[in-house]
Write an enzyme that holds these catalytic residues in place. Structure first.
Site, PDB file in Angstrom:
ATOM      1  N   CYS A 144     -10.687  34.195  17.401  1.00 18.00           N
ATOM      2  CA  CYS A 144      -9.593  33.762  16.530  1.00 18.00           C
ATOM      3  C   CYS A 144      -8.986  32.409  16.899  1.00 18.00           C
ATOM      4  CB  CYS A 144      -8.523  34.847  16.427  1.00 18.00           C
ATOM      5  SG  CYS A 144      -8.115  35.673  17.967  1.00 18.00           S
TER       6      CYS A 144
ATOM      7  N   ARG B 149     -15.993  39.870  27.872  1.00 19.02           N
ATOM      8  CA  ARG B 149     -14.787  40.544  28.347  1.00 19.02           C
ATOM      9  C   ARG B 149     -15.076  41.209  29.684  1.00 19.02           C
ATOM     10  NH1 ARG B 149     -12.432  42.850  22.551  1.00 19.02           N
ATOM     11  NH2 ARG B 149     -12.259  40.765  21.621  1.00 19.02           N
TER      12      ARG B 149
ATOM     13  N   GLN C 133     -19.531  39.725  17.946  1.00 22.36           N
ATOM     14  CA  GLN C 133     -18.642  40.304  16.938  1.00 22.36           C
ATOM     15  C   GLN C 133     -18.967  39.715  15.573  1.00 22.36           C
ATOM     16  OE1 GLN C 133     -14.738  39.247  18.608  1.00 22.36           O
ATOM     17  NE2 GLN C 133     -14.283  41.429  18.623  1.00 22.36           N
TER      18      GLN C 133
ATOM     19  N   ASP D  26     -17.011  38.757  13.329  1.00 25.22           N
ATOM     20  CA  ASP D  26     -15.574  38.529  13.358  1.00 25.22           C
ATOM     21  C   ASP D  26     -15.150  37.667  12.181  1.00 25.22           C
ATOM     22  OD1 ASP D  26     -13.121  38.892  14.469  1.00 25.22           O
ATOM     23  OD2 ASP D  26     -13.378  37.461  16.094  1.00 25.22           O
TER      24      ASP D  26
ATOM     25  N   HIS E  85     -11.613  36.059   9.853  1.00 28.43           N
ATOM     26  CA  HIS E  85     -10.179  35.817   9.779  1.00 28.43           C
ATOM     27  C   HIS E  85      -9.853  35.285   8.391  1.00 28.43           C
ATOM     28  CE1 HIS E  85     -11.127  35.720  14.087  1.00 28.43           C
ATOM     29  NE2 HIS E  85     -10.012  36.402  14.166  1.00 28.43           N
TER      30      HIS E  85
ATOM     31  N   LYS F 194      -2.279  47.135  13.504  1.00 25.96           N
ATOM     32  CA  LYS F 194      -3.656  47.154  13.009  1.00 25.96           C
ATOM     33  C   LYS F 194      -4.017  48.514  12.426  1.00 25.96           C
ATOM     34  CE  LYS F 194      -5.854  48.491  17.399  1.00 25.96           C
ATOM     35  NZ  LYS F 194      -6.844  48.133  18.429  1.00 25.96           N
TER      36      LYS F 194
ATOM     37  N   HIS G 161      -7.035  39.533  10.875  1.00 21.01           N
ATOM     38  CA  HIS G 161      -8.247  39.669  11.673  1.00 21.01           C
ATOM     39  C   HIS G 161      -9.038  40.882  11.159  1.00 21.01           C
ATOM     40  CE1 HIS G 161      -6.409  37.416  15.245  1.00 21.01           C
ATOM     41  NE2 HIS G 161      -5.361  37.691  14.488  1.00 21.01           N
TER      42      HIS G 161
END
Length: 667
Positions: free
Chosen positions: A359, A388, A406, A408, A410, A494, A540
């Protein structure tokens, strides 16, 4: 006479409760209120769980707790943990007690013993537990003081430490389950009292517990393992015994069957057997590599989700694997997420970090030039590889790794557009999961914990508005919505999609998060219709969550028998004899021209062994050729379930596979 308000779930109207008022005598206990309901093993009084020995007082609002409810199962399993600890100290008097909480589907208790437990020890402990249960010992609660507890438990160093943590206000953070042992407020001890009225065993605990040990209908001990005290590898290593307890023998048997099935489906084993991926020590813990067959599945997943994102209005972007550390201060991840990131390293006089999330970099793309309200929603998407720092003890195959990709995205929207965008994303997520064969869901709403304001940023009004938007969109789906208080990210609430697999296990899959904080930190703006500069809301969303984890879940969901569109090898050609191989290679060439993944087994193995090998590799279809097939320009077409059609013309056989792949049929 005291008036008691009894609250019950309405039998016909889900989610609704009915309250009735009844008068009771002074000194009436909760068990007397539910004496005709053997399934009730505790009570919730004024919102707090209580033993059935609780003395009712005027005005109490009382709700029965059944043994098969979520709270009831926890109480059953925590009581079983106490019985196990009692049995251990009966058999191993020098054992020192750690903690013993209920966990999902079971319980455990930690012990400090000189020699690790072996399976024969567990068998003896289980036998002793059955004797304690048969005795019908009563769980009796008593309030004590810190000083008295310290004196009584002088031989239990770990309990002494927990009492000290209570005094320091740190008991909730001591370890998983430590708050179950100590809790806040008054200090309590539970005695196991035998039929003679003698205390057979005691433990520091806030409860509640079953009325007696006889209310433990079915249990078994599962295994023992090493575990650090309070989960800290700097502390002493204790011995942890795991067990499970259920309201009936039938439910216990069903649980054990699920465990056996889960072991059969273990994605780590199947990944090795099917040659999909591996975890080389030379690379490092939690860093998988994909073999050619696993690469096929991964590529199919990536191609599918990339196409779907583009269809849903997303623009594909790409960002690097590392960044200057300052970026993660701007985003707010440091210091909130520092423990989940790899340590910083120096380069060209700057501190850099492996990225743990995409992000912040997407925010820089948004900020790279001026934006107009006409561009919103602006949707950015990438397969971002992130890293991570997971502790070695929690790394588990593909489902808990240190490096993963991911899918991912946004979405940058106006506040007014946020509800519609969240609905759009949730519909997208659910349709994607269904395409992969997961169709049993519920939703979880993770919110801020106001008792721990330091863990969250932003004002309460912003959190309330964001939470309200997510809750309404989630409710409108008609799916079950489960609260998760305190589970939000530091920057906003979330929705998590929880999917159940083929054997009923729940996996957290996709997430949708409402973020009003990062746009502020990055000073993101767009020009509104009136010419003013406004701040967007950032949504997200990760559909797979991570490709690695999603693939691990799919391997277990399908037990390695992927639907044809995902299968690494879709068709296995099997020649009955060497003279039939050329015919099958010609069929294979035609199939490959239609995009089918096909291999031909022309080995010297007998036909039945070739079929068995294809079955072990979970290949969806087999095409078998003998003399009659060669002569007729046909094949024998065999399905994974063993059904076989003989004399199928080649073009028809090819079309069967093409149609199955195109339809994403779960053949």
């Amino acid at each position: 006479m005291p008036e008691i308000h009894v609250v019950r779930a309405h039998a016909e109207r889900e989610g609704q409760r009915e309250t009735t008022t009844t008068q009771v005598d002074d000194g009436t206990k909760a068990w007397q209120l539910f004496a005709d309901e053997p399934e009730v093993i505790a009570a919730r009084v004024g919102g707090a769980l209580k033993d059935l020995a609780y003395d009712l007082v005027d005005g109490d609002e009382v709700e029965p707790v059944a043994i098969d409810s979520r709270d009831g199962l926890d109480i059953l399993r925590h009581s079983a943990a106490h019985v196990m600890a009692q049995a251990v100290q009966d058999l191993f008097p020098d054992a020192k007690l750690g903690i013993g909480p209920p966990v999902v589907d079971g319980f455990y208790y930690d012990f400090d013993v000189e020699t690790p437990f072996v399976p024969e020890d567990l068998a003896k402990i289980e036998t002793r537990m059955r004797k304690i249960i048969k005795e019908g010992q009563r769980f009796s609660r008593r309030v004590t003081t810190d000083a008295d507890a310290l004196a009584e438990l002088a031989e239990e160093p770990y309990k002494i430490e927990l009492i000290g943590l209570k005094g320091s206000g740190k008991s909730d953070d001591a370890a998983e389950g430590a708050s179950v042992e100590v809790g806040a407020g008054e200090l309590t001890i539970y005695d196991n009292v035998n039929r003679k009225g003698e205390v057979a065993w005691s433990d520091l605990c806030r409860g509640p517990h079953l009325p007696t040990t006889k209310r433990i209908p079915a249990f078994t001990l599962m295994r023992s393992a090493a575990a650090y005290w309070r989960g800290d590898e700097k502390n002493k290593q204790l011995q942890r015994i795991y067990g499970t307890a259920w309201p009936s023998k039938e439910e216990l048997d069903a649980h054990l069957h699920r465990i056996e099935e889960a072991e059969r489906r273990d994605h780590r084993k199947l990944g090795r057997d099917l040659d999909l991926y591996s975890f080389p020590d030379e690379i490092g813990s939690g860093l998988p590599v994909f073999h050619p067959k696993g690469g096929v599945i991964k590529r199919e997943m990536e191609d599918y989700v990339r196409r779907r994102h583009i269809e849903e209005g997303f623009d594909y972007v790409g960002t690097p694997h590392i960044s200057k550390e300052g970026l993660f201060h701007t985003s707010g991840h440091l210091p909130y997420y520092a423990e989940g990131m790899f340590p910083a390293f120096g380069l060209d006089g700057n501190e850099y970090r492996l990225k743990a999330m995409n992000c912040p970099m997407h925010n820089l793309i948004f900020r790279s030039r001026g934006r107009s309200y006409r561009e919103l929603p602006l949707r950015l998407f990438e397969f971002g590889h992130v890293y991570r720092y997971e502790k070695s003890g929690v790394i588990h195959g593909l489902t808990r790794v240190r490096g993963f990709a991911q899918d991912d995205s946004h979405s940058y929207v106006t506040p007014e557009q946020a509800p519609g965008e969240i609905k759009h994303l949730l519909d997208f997520v659910l349709s994607l999961l269904r395409d992969f064969g997961l169709d049993d869901f519920y939703l979880e709403l993770s919110t801020r914990d106001d008792s721990k304001p330091d863990k969250f940023v932003g004002d309460e009004d912003e959190w309330a508005r964001a939470t309200e938007v997510l809750a309404k969109v989630a409710t409108d789906t008609g799916l079950e919505l489960v609260p998760d208080p305190g589970g939000a990210a530091y920057y906003g609430p979330k929705i998590s999609v929880q999917a159940r697999d083929a054997i009923g296990r729940t996996w957290q899959m996709s997430t949708i998060q409402y973020d009003f904080n990062q746009p502020r930190g990055f000073e993101l703006e767009y020009q509104a219709a009136d010419g003013s500069r406004q701040r967007p809301v950032m949504i997200h969303s990760a559909k797979f969550g991570s490709i690695e984890r999603f693939l691990g879940v799919l391997v277990e969901h399908y037990a390695g028998a992927f639907p044809p569109w995902l299968a690494p090898v879709q068709v296995q050609g099997i020649a009955i004899a060497e003279r039939h191989a050329d015919h099958l290679y010609d069929v294979a060439r035609q199939m490959k021209a239609r995009g089918i993944r096909v291999e031909v087994d022309d080995s010297d193995d007998r036909m039945q062994k070739k079929i068995r090998n294809a079955q072990l590799q979970k290949v969806p279809f087999m095409v078998i050729a003998g003399d009659q097939d060669v002569e007729a320009g046909a094949v024998s077409f065999r399905y994974r379930d063993g059904h076989q059609d003989n004399g199928v013309p080649i073009e028809e056989a090819i079309q069967r596979v093409v149609d199955a792949v195109a339809s994403r049929a779960q053949v």
